[in-house]
Write an enzyme that holds these catalytic residues in place. Sequence first.
Site, PDB file in Angstrom:
ATOM      1  N   LYS A 217      23.972  41.444 -57.125  1.00  0.00           N
ATOM      2  CA  LYS A 217      22.952  42.370 -57.639  1.00  0.00           C
ATOM      3  C   LYS A 217      22.153  41.645 -58.740  1.00  0.00           C
ATOM      4  CE  LYS A 217      26.132  45.934 -56.138  1.00  0.00           C
ATOM      5  NZ  LYS A 217      25.827  45.803 -54.717  1.00  0.00           N
TER       6      LYS A 217
ATOM      7  N   HIS B 294      26.553  47.693 -61.155  1.00  0.00           N
ATOM      8  CA  HIS B 294      25.151  48.143 -61.213  1.00  0.00           C
ATOM      9  C   HIS B 294      24.595  48.199 -62.631  1.00  0.00           C
ATOM     10  CE1 HIS B 294      24.889  49.073 -56.929  1.00  0.00           C
ATOM     11  NE2 HIS B 294      26.168  49.418 -57.041  1.00  0.00           N
TER      12      HIS B 294
ATOM     13  N   SER C  15      26.682  54.325 -57.859  1.00  0.00           N
ATOM     14  CA  SER C  15      25.474  53.797 -57.227  1.00  0.00           C
ATOM     15  C   SER C  15      24.774  54.769 -56.289  1.00  0.00           C
ATOM     16  CB  SER C  15      25.813  52.518 -56.467  1.00  0.00           C
ATOM     17  OG  SER C  15      26.662  52.800 -55.383  1.00  0.00           O
TER      18      SER C  15
HETATM   19  N1  PMP Z   1      31.398  47.746 -56.577  1.00  0.00           N
HETATM   20  C1  PMP Z   1      30.325  48.538 -56.493  1.00  0.00           C
HETATM   21  C2  PMP Z   1      30.215  49.695 -57.427  1.00  0.00           C
HETATM   22  C3  PMP Z   1      29.328  48.284 -55.558  1.00  0.00           C
HETATM   23  O1  PMP Z   1      28.267  49.089 -55.453  1.00  0.00           O
HETATM   24  C4  PMP Z   1      29.466  47.165 -54.690  1.00  0.00           C
HETATM   25  C5  PMP Z   1      28.418  46.809 -53.644  1.00  0.00           C
HETATM   26  N2  PMP Z   1      27.463  47.688 -53.355  1.00  0.00           N
HETATM   27  C6  PMP Z   1      30.598  46.370 -54.811  1.00  0.00           C
HETATM   28  C7  PMP Z   1      31.547  46.686 -55.756  1.00  0.00           C
HETATM   29  C8  PMP Z   1      30.820  45.204 -53.892  1.00  0.00           C
HETATM   30  O2  PMP Z   1      30.059  44.121 -54.270  1.00  0.00           O
HETATM   31  P1  PMP Z   1      29.657  42.972 -53.232  1.00  0.00           P
HETATM   32  O3  PMP Z   1      28.381  43.365 -52.594  1.00  0.00           O
HETATM   33  O4  PMP Z   1      29.527  41.743 -54.079  1.00  0.00           O
HETATM   34  O5  PMP Z   1      30.773  42.851 -52.262  1.00  0.00           O
END
Ligand code: PMP
Length: 422
Positions: A267, A234, A206
């Site tokens: 997301k 993502h 990300s």
């Molecule tokens: N895995 C990845 C690759 C993420 O980017 C994120 C959040 N940015 C998460 C897990 C965690 O998800 P959540 O926001 O639902 O806690």
Amino acid sequence: MTEAAATAHPLPAEAPAAPPERDLFSKFDGLIAEREALLATGVRDPFAIVMDEVHSPTEAVIRGKPTILAGTYNYMGMTFDADVIAAGKAALDAFGSGTNGSRMLNGTFRDHIAAEDALRAFYAADHAMVFSTGYQANLGIISTIAGKGDYIILDADSHASIYDGCALGNAEVVRFRHNSVEDLDKRLGRLPKEAGKLVVLEGVYSMLGDLAPLDEMVAVARKHGAMTLSDEAHSMGFFGTHGRGVYEAQGLELGRDIDFVIGTFSKSVGTVGGFCVSNHPKFEVMRLACRPYIFTASLPPSVVATAATSITKLMTATDKRDRLWRNARTLHANLRELGFKLGTEQADSAIIAVILTDQQQAVVMWQALLEAGLYVNMARPPATPAGTFLLRCSLCAEHRPEQIEAITAMFAEAGRAVGVIG
Ligand code: PMP
């Protein structure tokens, strides 16, 4: 203590003063000083943004200013979908605002089951397990399936929740160079043949928005007898024929190639929550063993009801997928043409990262964009790779063409003002 020593150093009549108290916060002094120095230059705190009003997936009011949102991960724009909102309201009316606690005891409601059914249908999976966040899904699954004597092999640029899942468990952790199939192969080759191994990958990374070569990595993992987990946070909804993620887009299948898919509701799904889907025949035992699933409150009914409806709608959201990809490709081409250095050569994903090398420049430009009416994410080390400072845009299916042009124009003006582009 010998007698001679006791005589040489008689005990003081009174107890010695207690050692000076060590302030446990002193370890944060560097961070506090860095933040204060930054704010002293007159910039706004980039980590203290408040959305006063939100009008649509792409529009909000921040400090009285109508602002285009291009940093929300709301890829499919489901947060204002009429059916999603109606499902949430109906569940709130029917079940109230809270849950009583753990899924395992009193916290499983009709719509937790509906969300898990929707996930099984979406991924054509045998098993689905909903967690309170994506962070907890990684924390729980990774720490529980890889135990003492097992190995977790993960990409060095893995998300914090993956690292924290490793820290919570008892497995040995081995890192390989970001997206390097050779390094993964080499490190797996050094591990004991008979040991349990879990290779943890992400479809989209990300920070820069780059993709993993999951097909090659899974082949290497399988060659060494390792199980595989892909975090598709993502990519859900817009990669692969059914929107299952990068693994699907690269011709991989759940069960045959990928043992566990981790995802989030925060997301593309447009609410909050996390999940794991799997075809492993023993997967349901996770509900009895996974501490971040058991020892926390479940999601409220309104949230899981919105998730169930959103996931079901994402199964046929081909128009949205097309619009999201068009938006990502257009903005990527526009920013590239303006001369910005971007995280990827082309629009590989719906994240477009503008790369800067200096914190001051990044913050000043981030603020100039905000003042012009554009919200993007600013990211800095240690979250970013190789000491870079990033202004990250995440596109939404609901961005209109004129908003993409407005975003481009705001980047052009701020970039010239700050001297990032000529
Ligand atoms: N895995 C990845 C690759 C993420 O980017 C994120 C959040 N940015 C998460 C897990 C965690 O998800 P959540 O926001 O639902 O806690």
